[in-house]
Design a protein around this motif. Sequence first.
Motif, PDB file in Angstrom:
ATOM      1  N   GLU A 145      73.994   4.903  45.474  1.00 42.20           N
ATOM      2  CA  GLU A 145      73.332   3.586  45.417  1.00 42.20           C
ATOM      3  C   GLU A 145      73.518   2.966  44.088  1.00 42.20           C
ATOM      4  O   GLU A 145      73.833   1.946  43.866  1.00 42.20           O
ATOM      5  CB  GLU A 145      71.651   3.596  45.535  1.00 42.20           C
ATOM      6  CG  GLU A 145      71.179   4.210  46.951  1.00 42.20           C
ATOM      7  CD  GLU A 145      69.996   4.430  46.993  1.00 42.20           C
ATOM      8  OE1 GLU A 145      69.295   4.344  48.073  1.00 42.20           O
ATOM      9  OE2 GLU A 145      69.190   4.916  46.065  1.00 42.20           O
TER      10      GLU A 145
ATOM     11  N   GLU B  22      76.398   9.914  38.813  1.00 41.44           N
ATOM     12  CA  GLU B  22      75.558  11.069  38.330  1.00 41.44           C
ATOM     13  C   GLU B  22      75.361  11.261  36.873  1.00 41.44           C
ATOM     14  O   GLU B  22      74.346  11.611  36.449  1.00 41.44           O
ATOM     15  CB  GLU B  22      76.343  12.470  38.806  1.00 41.44           C
ATOM     16  CG  GLU B  22      76.429  12.369  40.403  1.00 41.44           C
ATOM     17  CD  GLU B  22      77.572  13.525  40.967  1.00 41.44           C
ATOM     18  OE1 GLU B  22      78.083  14.055  40.290  1.00 41.44           O
ATOM     19  OE2 GLU B  22      77.520  13.612  42.318  1.00 41.44           O
TER      20      GLU B  22
ATOM     21  N   THR C  36      69.810   7.054  44.081  1.00 39.75           N
ATOM     22  CA  THR C  36      70.980   8.107  44.267  1.00 39.75           C
ATOM     23  C   THR C  36      72.215   7.660  43.382  1.00 39.75           C
ATOM     24  O   THR C  36      72.295   6.408  43.157  1.00 39.75           O
ATOM     25  CB  THR C  36      71.123   8.251  45.685  1.00 39.75           C
ATOM     26  OG1 THR C  36      71.911   7.193  46.388  1.00 39.75           O
ATOM     27  CG2 THR C  36      70.063   8.685  46.593  1.00 39.75           C
TER      28      THR C  36
ATOM     29  N   THR D 278      81.326   8.008  41.727  1.00 47.01           N
ATOM     30  CA  THR D 278      80.321   8.972  41.951  1.00 47.01           C
ATOM     31  C   THR D 278      79.928   9.775  40.558  1.00 47.01           C
ATOM     32  O   THR D 278      78.877   9.951  40.323  1.00 47.01           O
ATOM     33  CB  THR D 278      80.368   9.847  43.158  1.00 47.01           C
ATOM     34  OG1 THR D 278      80.815   9.071  44.243  1.00 47.01           O
ATOM     35  CG2 THR D 278      79.303  10.952  43.322  1.00 47.01           C
TER      36      THR D 278
END
Length: 147
Positions: free
Chosen positions: A77, A60, A74, A56
């Motif tokens: 995703e 990001e 996102t 994650t």
Amino acid sequence: AVTATRTATAATGIRREAAAMAMRREPAVEGEVGGAAAAAAARRAEEDALSEATATSLAERLLQCEPVRWGGATAAELAARLGLVGAARRVLQHYEAVLAEQTRMHLRASGGGEKFSEPSSEPSRNLPAGTSDRRTGAPSRRPLCAR
């Protein structure tokens, strides 16, 4: 630097939470000692949580660097699309393997596989293999080649 600190702090919290969840969730497997099964389950849960947190965080960062390239996806995703959880898991496994090898190398170099301990009060015991105590002339008791 701030993001790395936040990621490390989050990973520590995730490890604790995953271990606690695994201890509550996973029953002992028949034939195994309950503590060993719970520890293995906690370790698996910790590895999964850490891999997902790392994936994650990577997603990001990718979204911050190249938002146009990823088309408004996102972080979850993007992590799924790129297989970042699997990649993070492999990096973690590699990291642990490297640390294990470094530990073995250090143990071999420091005296043939003995566990780490405080220096001995016996002077010749603290010398590298194959050397002698210059003050007393006492030979080292450690073998030249320890495996």
